[in-house]
Design a protein around this motif. Structure first.
Motif, short mmCIF file in Angstrom:
data_model
loop_
_atom_site.label_atom_id
_atom_site.label_comp_id
_atom_site.label_asym_id
_atom_site.label_seq_id
_atom_site.Cartn_x
_atom_site.Cartn_y
_atom_site.Cartn_z
N ASP A 1 45.78 36.76 40.13
CA ASP A 1 45.82 37.80 41.16
C ASP A 1 46.45 39.03 40.53
O ASP A 1 47.66 39.20 40.52
N THR A 2 45.60 39.88 39.96
CA THR A 2 46.09 41.04 39.22
C THR A 2 45.53 42.36 39.74
O THR A 2 45.43 43.33 38.99
N GLU A 3 45.15 42.37 40.99
CA GLU A 3 44.77 43.61 41.68
C GLU A 3 43.73 44.43 40.93
O GLU A 3 43.87 45.63 40.74
N GLY A 4 42.65 43.78 40.53
CA GLY A 4 41.52 44.48 39.93
C GLY A 4 41.30 44.18 38.46
O GLY A 4 40.21 44.39 37.94
N TYR A 5 42.32 43.69 37.77
CA TYR A 5 42.18 43.37 36.35
C TYR A 5 41.70 41.94 36.14
O TYR A 5 41.39 41.52 35.04
N PHE A 49 47.20 48.15 37.32
CA PHE A 49 46.98 48.98 36.14
C PHE A 49 46.28 50.28 36.52
O PHE A 49 46.22 51.23 35.75
N ASN A 50 45.75 50.32 37.74
CA ASN A 50 44.95 51.43 38.22
C ASN A 50 45.68 52.13 39.38
O ASN A 50 45.80 51.57 40.47
N LYS A 51 46.15 53.34 39.15
CA LYS A 51 46.88 54.10 40.18
C LYS A 51 46.05 54.26 41.45
O LYS A 51 46.57 54.19 42.56
N GLN A 52 44.75 54.45 41.29
CA GLN A 52 43.86 54.65 42.44
C GLN A 52 43.88 53.44 43.37
O GLN A 52 43.69 53.57 44.57
N HIS A 53 44.12 52.26 42.83
CA HIS A 53 44.20 51.04 43.65
C HIS A 53 45.27 51.19 44.72
O HIS A 53 45.06 50.83 45.87
N LEU A 54 46.42 51.72 44.35
CA LEU A 54 47.50 51.92 45.33
C LEU A 54 47.13 53.00 46.33
O LEU A 54 47.37 52.84 47.54
N ILE A 55 46.54 54.07 45.86
CA ILE A 55 46.11 55.15 46.75
C ILE A 55 45.09 54.63 47.75
O ILE A 55 45.16 54.95 48.94
N ILE A 100 39.11 27.75 38.27
CA ILE A 100 39.58 29.13 38.17
C ILE A 100 39.53 29.72 39.58
O ILE A 100 38.50 29.63 40.25
N ILE A 101 40.62 30.30 39.99
CA ILE A 101 40.68 31.02 41.26
C ILE A 101 41.15 32.43 40.94
O ILE A 101 42.19 32.60 40.30
N PHE A 102 40.38 33.42 41.36
CA PHE A 102 40.80 34.79 41.11
C PHE A 102 40.36 35.70 42.25
O PHE A 102 39.35 35.47 42.91
N GLU A 103 41.18 36.73 42.46
CA GLU A 103 40.88 37.72 43.50
C GLU A 103 39.77 38.63 42.96
O GLU A 103 39.94 39.28 41.93
N TYR A 104 38.64 38.64 43.65
CA TYR A 104 37.50 39.38 43.13
C TYR A 104 37.24 40.71 43.83
O TYR A 104 36.50 41.54 43.32
N ILE A 105 37.87 40.94 44.95
CA ILE A 105 37.49 42.09 45.78
C ILE A 105 37.83 43.45 45.17
O ILE A 105 37.25 44.45 45.56
N HIS A 106 38.74 43.49 44.21
CA HIS A 106 39.12 44.77 43.61
C HIS A 106 38.52 44.98 42.22
O HIS A 106 38.80 45.98 41.57
N ILE A 107 37.71 44.05 41.77
CA ILE A 107 37.12 44.15 40.43
C ILE A 107 35.97 45.16 40.44
O ILE A 107 35.14 45.16 41.35
N ASP A 108 35.92 45.99 39.40
CA ASP A 108 34.82 46.92 39.21
C ASP A 108 33.49 46.15 39.25
O ASP A 108 33.38 45.07 38.68
N ASN A 109 32.48 46.71 39.92
CA ASN A 109 31.20 46.00 40.10
C ASN A 109 30.54 45.58 38.79
O ASN A 109 30.01 44.48 38.69
N LYS A 110 30.56 46.45 37.78
CA LYS A 110 29.92 46.10 36.50
C LYS A 110 30.65 44.93 35.83
O LYS A 110 30.01 44.04 35.28
N ILE A 111 31.96 44.94 35.90
CA ILE A 111 32.73 43.84 35.32
C ILE A 111 32.49 42.56 36.12
O ILE A 111 32.31 41.49 35.55
N PHE A 112 32.43 42.69 37.45
CA PHE A 112 32.19 41.51 38.28
C PHE A 112 30.83 40.90 37.97
O PHE A 112 30.69 39.67 37.90
N GLN A 113 29.81 41.72 37.74
CA GLN A 113 28.49 41.20 37.38
C GLN A 113 28.56 40.43 36.06
O GLN A 113 27.94 39.37 35.91
N LYS A 114 29.34 40.94 35.09
CA LYS A 114 29.51 40.23 33.82
C LYS A 114 30.23 38.89 34.04
O LYS A 114 29.88 37.89 33.41
N VAL A 115 31.23 38.90 34.93
CA VAL A 115 31.96 37.66 35.22
C VAL A 115 31.02 36.62 35.81
O VAL A 115 31.00 35.46 35.36
N VAL A 116 30.23 37.01 36.79
CA VAL A 116 29.30 36.07 37.43
C VAL A 116 28.31 35.52 36.40
O VAL A 116 28.08 34.31 36.35
#
Length: 183
Positions: free
Chosen positions: A127-131, A84-90, A149-165
């Protein structure tokens, strides 16, 4: 499985689903990947397929991907980094002029749960590349089940990741990282 891709490339669940005949719902928004997914799971009546993106509040209408005519310049992993994020591909080394956007249909995870009348869920694999973080939060907010639940966490925005944790801890989940995933 949210972000099922083609059902083969970098897919940890394919062999398990097929060998144990596990009931599964595989969700993939990109049309070409979805067509390949259908071929890879054809004739398996216990596998349901959805050609859409899981989205919170219908905020995803487009996804960014590498134009097929440029795929030959990149590695085999590139069809799996649609985002969903063009910058992810860049950030993955894709040239801006090689990126196109594809219109996709979307649904909430809650609508999928109700559509299939799920009474139980053993595994939610994302596995949604940051979403991924937004999907996990949305799922935990409705929380009808307590699956693994298994999810790819390495591309998640830090603030969202903190909320997830925080939400995982409040929900009494125990978790640990394995490579790029949080289990």
């Amino acid at each position: 499985q949210i972000g099922a891709n083609d059902g083969k490339r970098f897919d940890n669940l394919n062999k398990f689903i097929k060998s144990i005949k596990t009931k599964a719902i595989l969700i993939e928004p990109i049309k070409k990947n979805f067509e390949e997914l259908k071929v890879n799971y054809q004739k398996l009546k216990y596998v349901k397929l959805e050609n859409l993106a899981i989205s919170v509040n219908n905020e995803i209408n487009y996804l960014f991907k590498v134009d097929e005519k440029y795929l030959k310049y990149y590695g085999d992993h590139v069809p799996g980094i649609t985002s969903f994020n063009k910058q992810h591909l860049i950030d993955h080394g894709i040239k801006r002029n090689h990126i196109i956007r594809e219109k996709v249909s979307s649904s909430s995870i809650k609508k999928i749960i109700f559509k299939y009348k799920l009474k139980n869920l053993d595994l939610l694999y994302i596995d949604t590349e940051g979403y991924d973080g937004k999907i996990v939060l949305d799922f935990l907010n409705i929380r009808l089940f307590n699956p693994i639940i298994i999810f790819e966490y390495i591309h998640i925005d830090n603030k969202i990741f903190q909320k997830v944790v925080k939400k995982l801890l409040i929900s009494k989940y125990k978790f640990f990282p394995i490579n790029e995933n949080l289990v």
